[in-house]
Design a protein around this motif. Structure first.
Motif, short mmCIF file in Angstrom:
data_model
loop_
_atom_site.label_atom_id
_atom_site.label_comp_id
_atom_site.label_asym_id
_atom_site.label_seq_id
_atom_site.Cartn_x
_atom_site.Cartn_y
_atom_site.Cartn_z
N ALA A 1 0.48 7.14 -2.48
CA ALA A 1 1.59 6.20 -2.66
C ALA A 1 2.88 7.01 -2.65
O ALA A 1 3.13 7.79 -3.56
CB ALA A 1 1.45 5.43 -3.97
N GLY B 1 -4.01 -0.70 4.88
CA GLY B 1 -4.44 0.42 4.06
C GLY B 1 -5.51 1.24 4.72
O GLY B 1 -5.55 2.47 4.58
N GLY C 1 1.46 2.78 6.28
CA GLY C 1 1.00 1.41 6.04
C GLY C 1 1.89 0.39 6.73
O GLY C 1 1.40 -0.57 7.33
N VAL D 1 -4.62 -0.86 -3.10
CA VAL D 1 -4.38 -2.11 -2.39
C VAL D 1 -5.55 -2.43 -1.45
O VAL D 1 -5.95 -3.60 -1.31
CB VAL D 1 -3.05 -2.05 -1.62
N PHE D 2 -6.13 -1.40 -0.83
CA PHE D 2 -7.30 -1.61 0.04
C PHE D 2 -8.45 -2.22 -0.76
O PHE D 2 -9.09 -3.20 -0.33
CB PHE D 2 -7.74 -0.28 0.65
N GLY E 1 0.81 -1.21 0.00
CA GLY E 1 0.00 0.00 0.00
C GLY E 1 0.85 1.26 0.00
O GLY E 1 0.54 2.23 -0.71
N ASP E 2 1.92 1.28 0.80
CA ASP E 2 2.81 2.44 0.83
C ASP E 2 3.44 2.69 -0.54
O ASP E 2 3.69 3.83 -0.91
CB ASP E 2 3.92 2.22 1.86
N GLU F 1 -6.24 8.50 -3.09
CA GLU F 1 -5.09 7.65 -3.34
C GLU F 1 -3.81 8.28 -2.80
O GLU F 1 -3.61 9.49 -2.91
CB GLU F 1 -4.93 7.42 -4.85
N ARG G 1 -2.48 3.22 -1.35
CA ARG G 1 -3.28 2.66 -0.26
C ARG G 1 -4.69 2.33 -0.72
O ARG G 1 -5.27 1.30 -0.37
CB ARG G 1 -3.32 3.64 0.92
N ARG G 2 -5.30 3.23 -1.49
CA ARG G 2 -6.66 3.00 -2.00
C ARG G 2 -6.69 1.77 -2.88
O ARG G 2 -7.58 0.91 -2.76
CB ARG G 2 -7.13 4.22 -2.77
#
Length: 542
Positions: free
Chosen positions: A217, A145, A416, A104-105, A96-97, A215, A101-102
């Protein structure tokens, strides 16, 4: 500001960006209604994931009848999720990092939903265990996430603490409501219903999340593939050994082999993480006393509470004779206390820092476990009812300040990873607690039952068989002694209660000792070591 809550580490935060490098809207610009919708989306998805972690326990007898699972098979229906979930949490946080994050969540929520469908449609035990493993993959992707998105969207420290309080309350409610929801569902619609309920929630979460979640990253550079290849077996083999130890014996080849693999992989993992430029786990932030205390607090509360609550279910069903549904409803006072205490804890952590609510929560949990040890095989619900709200309030007070302490001490780019480490510690605490307290319980149960059967002049060979049957499943075997003579059943129940009381005292001592340790470690503002923008250690005065 309270001395134990120094706030975010000084330094400018890089603008949020997508994996392609294009900046996104700053989270601070989100209005209150949109923030509320973001938090609701994260909480609903988390609730389902946490609920499913325990709701399956009520379905185990039905699964056993339909799929001929046996004791070992049922154990893996429960633990297949936990094993994969714990092993991949750190990987989920790092992905996620790095990749968003969005993104991968939502992928995690989709995988979890797909796993739920696979479980509901499973026509064999291997298919069901595989579906549970898929659910574990999804849970490991969505949980870190969820917390890191909160870290970015709620930029004000007090506002963030309140949001984490709500998030923690929902998480605790999902764990506590599992037995109460699972029993009626299984009774009315069969065991597959505990998996089908996840599907509409998962689909709705994906649709709404695609619309409202921002989002982020922020990590660049080469992906830490060696860390991934070593970290997964390190945690996975450790959890496997802890799961199999009580059933196979701690000196069995499988358990010793898994423990050796975990030790070797962990040593190699630490060596790799100290050398790579972009580590999966930045070991520097673990040197911060506040973060270390918070992570230990999470481990301790899971060790004491989840270990004890597992055996509390055995006590209510196998000793007091409660049905699964009644045992689930009996836990509702603790559920309500969690839901009330967690948001309050968030407000307190935002105002005075995480130290006071965390220490208070650990103390309440320790006192409550000690209180349960005063009740035996003839106790009525009204006699021990008072303990349950203390259990729930203690857990609710702990969840939020742990997350607040960690999230306020790490830079956003590693939110994350930090969330994953925190939740891995909690997950390991629960697994270690069940294994360790189970060993305490069964050790005392075995010795005491041997003495009582000798007093009843039961032949030695028969006594050994009775002891082996009673100690199987961490003491759960006493529930299968219904056909035994009355003196044998009475002796087994008495021995079980002796073992349970010793396990409760052990858990209580662990929690009270941890309260003292956390209070000491969080007493001031120490120098902390965190990762800088490129991942190398940098010392900062808090």
């Amino acid at each position: 500001m309270a001395p134990d809550s120094p706030g975010p580490i000084p330094g400018p935060e890089p603008p949020p960006s997508t994996p392609g490098g294009a900046p996104t809207a700053a989270p601070a610009q989100a209005g209150a209604p949109r923030k509320g919708l973001i938090l609701a989306t994260l909480c609903i998805a988390l609730f389902v994931a946490m609920l499913d972690n325990v709701v399956v326990s009520n379905a185990l007898p039905s699964i056993d009848r339909d799929l001929d699972a046996g004791v070992s098979g049922l154990q893996w229906v429960m633990e297949g999720y936990s094993l994969v979930f714990a092993a991949l949490l750190l990987t989920g946080g790092t992905l996620g990092d790095r990749y968003g994050r969005r993104r991968v969540f939502l992928i995690g929520l989709g995988v979890f939903t797909a796993g739920s469908i696979a479980c509901a449609l499973a026509g064999s035990l291997p298919a069901l265990i595989a579906g549970r493993a898929i659910q574990g993959v999804g849970g490991a992707l969505l949980l870190p996430g969820s917390m890191s998105i909160i870290r970015h969207v709620f930029t004000d420290e007090r506002e963030r603490a309140r949001a984490i309080g709500i998030w923690s309350g929902v998480s605790g409610a999902g764990l506590a409501l599992g037995p109460a929801i699972g029993g009626p569902l299984v009774d009315a619609f069969g065991w597959a219903s505990v998996f089908w309920i996840n599907v509409p929630v998962g689909v709705a979460g994906i649709l709404v999340g695609s619309w409202v979640l921002p989002e982020f990253a922020e990590r660049r550079g080469r992906f830490d593939l060696p860390g991934l290849l070593l970290g997964v077996p390190a945690v996975g083999a450790l959890v496997f050994a802890l799961i199999e130890g009580p059933a196979q014996g701690w000196t069995s080849t499988r358990v010793l082999g898994a423990a050796a693999l975990a030790a070797v992989a962990l040593i190699a993992f630490v060596g790799v993480e100290l050398r790579v430029a972009q580590p999966m786990l930045d070991l520097g932030f673990l040197r911060d006393r506040v973060i270390g205390a918070a992570i230990w607090g999470g481990f301790a509360v899971s060790f004491g509470m989840f270990g004890a609550l597992f055996f509390l279910g055995l006590y209510m069903q196998d000793v007091l004779g409660y049905t699964p549904t009644r045992a689930g409803f009996a836990s509702l006072p603790s559920t309500l206390a969690i839901m009330i205490a967690a948001p309050i804890s968030g407000q307190l952590a935002g105002r005075i820092g995480p130290r006071v609510p965390l220490v208070t929560g650990l103390t309440l949990c320790g006192v409550a476990l000690g209180g349960l040890s005063f009740y035996g095989k003839d106790a009525s619900y009204l006699e021990f009812f008072w303990v349950l709200p203390f259990l729930g309030a203690g857990m609710g007070l702990c969840f939020t300040p742990i997350s607040v302490a960690v999230m306020s001490r790490v830079e956003p780019a590693r939110a994350g990873m930090a969330s994953a480490v925190t939740n891995t510690a909690r997950e390991l605490g629960g697994v270690v607690g069940i294994a360790a307290l189970g060993a305490v319980l069964t050790g005392r149960l075995s010795s005491r039952l041997t003495e009582l059967l000798a007093d009843e002049q039961v032949p030695a060979d028969d006594a050994r068989r009775i002891v082996d049957a009673s100690t199987s499943g961490g003491g759960g075997g006493i529930g299968h002694l219904g056909a035994a003579p009355t003196p044998v059943r009475e002796a087994a129940t008495t021995a079980f209660m002796d073992g349970l009381h010793l396990a409760l005292w052990t858990g209580s001592a662990m929690l009270l000792g941890s309260a003292v340790l956390v209070a000491y470690l969080m007493r001031d503002r120490p120098e902390i070591v965190v990762g800088d923008a490129v991942g190398s250690p940098a010392k900062v005065a808090a």
